[in-house]
Motif scaffolding. Structure first.
Motif, PDB file in Angstrom:
ATOM      1  N   UNK A  12     124.683  16.751  62.551  1.00  0.00           N
ATOM      2  CA  UNK A  12     125.399  15.491  62.705  1.00  0.00           C
ATOM      3  C   UNK A  12     124.620  14.314  62.152  1.00  0.00           C
ATOM      4  N   UNK A  13     123.306  14.392  62.239  1.00  0.00           N
ATOM      5  CA  UNK A  13     122.441  13.316  61.768  1.00  0.00           C
ATOM      6  C   UNK A  13     121.116  13.931  61.365  1.00  0.00           C
ATOM      7  N   UNK A  24     105.404  15.132  57.200  1.00  0.00           N
ATOM      8  CA  UNK A  24     106.790  14.802  57.543  1.00  0.00           C
ATOM      9  C   UNK A  24     107.176  15.303  58.933  1.00  0.00           C
ATOM     10  N   UNK A  25     108.076  14.554  59.571  1.00  0.00           N
ATOM     11  CA  UNK A  25     108.688  14.939  60.842  1.00  0.00           C
ATOM     12  C   UNK A  25     110.182  14.718  60.676  1.00  0.00           C
ATOM     13  N   UNK A  26     110.968  15.771  60.923  1.00  0.00           N
ATOM     14  CA  UNK A  26     112.428  15.659  60.803  1.00  0.00           C
ATOM     15  C   UNK A  26     113.042  15.595  62.190  1.00  0.00           C
ATOM     16  N   UNK A  27     113.951  14.660  62.381  1.00  0.00           N
ATOM     17  CA  UNK A  27     114.751  14.550  63.597  1.00  0.00           C
ATOM     18  C   UNK A  27     116.197  14.780  63.197  1.00  0.00           C
ATOM     19  N   UNK A  28     116.820  15.799  63.784  1.00  0.00           N
ATOM     20  CA  UNK A  28     118.221  16.074  63.477  1.00  0.00           C
ATOM     21  C   UNK A  28     118.987  16.276  64.772  1.00  0.00           C
ATOM     22  N   UNK A  29     120.268  15.972  64.733  1.00  0.00           N
ATOM     23  CA  UNK A  29     121.152  16.326  65.835  1.00  0.00           C
ATOM     24  C   UNK A  29     122.034  17.458  65.335  1.00  0.00           C
ATOM     25  N   UNK A  30     122.268  18.420  66.222  1.00  0.00           N
ATOM     26  CA  UNK A  30     123.060  19.589  65.873  1.00  0.00           C
ATOM     27  C   UNK A  30     124.136  19.771  66.935  1.00  0.00           C
ATOM     28  N   UNK A  68     121.919  18.870  54.737  1.00  0.00           N
ATOM     29  CA  UNK A  68     122.833  17.727  54.703  1.00  0.00           C
ATOM     30  C   UNK A  68     123.660  17.676  55.975  1.00  0.00           C
ATOM     31  N   UNK A  69     124.215  16.513  56.273  1.00  0.00           N
ATOM     32  CA  UNK A  69     125.142  16.366  57.390  1.00  0.00           C
ATOM     33  C   UNK A  69     126.306  17.329  57.165  1.00  0.00           C
TER      34      UNK A  69
END
Length: 143
Positions: A12-13, A24-30, A68-69
């Protein structure tokens, strides 16, 4: 003891930031959606749960380059809740999945179709529910 979370869901993001040392640090919403038929009415039902996920190098680099989103992901990780202070000095808590393994399940054809403005899977991607505790990845969350 076991602390393990496995989810399959759509992004989602996605945001990649860099620590002072350049990692790097990745923050994602799933979003993971469960679908079933109601036993009494027989009507289809669904419920979507949103997960905050954090990945570090090298997975964060992969997320930044290729995810990707809307992409479908398999994520395996551990659940962690951490405390931080917001801009007003209030204590806040956030629960995240720290990604140990990531598999991209979206095919190249699906990505290409989405990039052309077409969708092979009709339907709208659900919005995250409102939450009184900030679940966004803003600058007052230390990492």
């Amino acid at each position: 003891m076991l602390n393990r979370a496995e989810i399959i869901g759509r992004v989602g993001k996605s945001e990649v930031r860099y620590m002072p040392n350049g990692d790097p640090v990745a923050n994602i919403t799933v979003a993971a959606t469960e679908k079933w038929n109601d036993k009494q009415s027989g009507q289809p039902r669904e419920k979507t749960e949103w997960f905050n996920c954090v990945a570090y190098n090298p997975l964060a680099d992969i997320i930044g380059r290729y995810v990707d989103v809307g992409d479908l992901l398999y994520i395996d990780g551990k659940i962690q809740t951490r405390k931080y202070q917001d801009k007003n000095g209030n204590d806040r808590y956030i629960t995240e999945i720290h990604v140990r393994e990531l598999k991209m399940l979206t095919t190249k054809a699906e990505k290409e179709a989405r990039n052309r403005g077409q969708s092979e899977k009709p339907g709208r991607f659900p919005d995250p529910p409102p939450n009184p505790v900030p679940q966004t990845f803003d600058d007052d969350i230390p990492f």
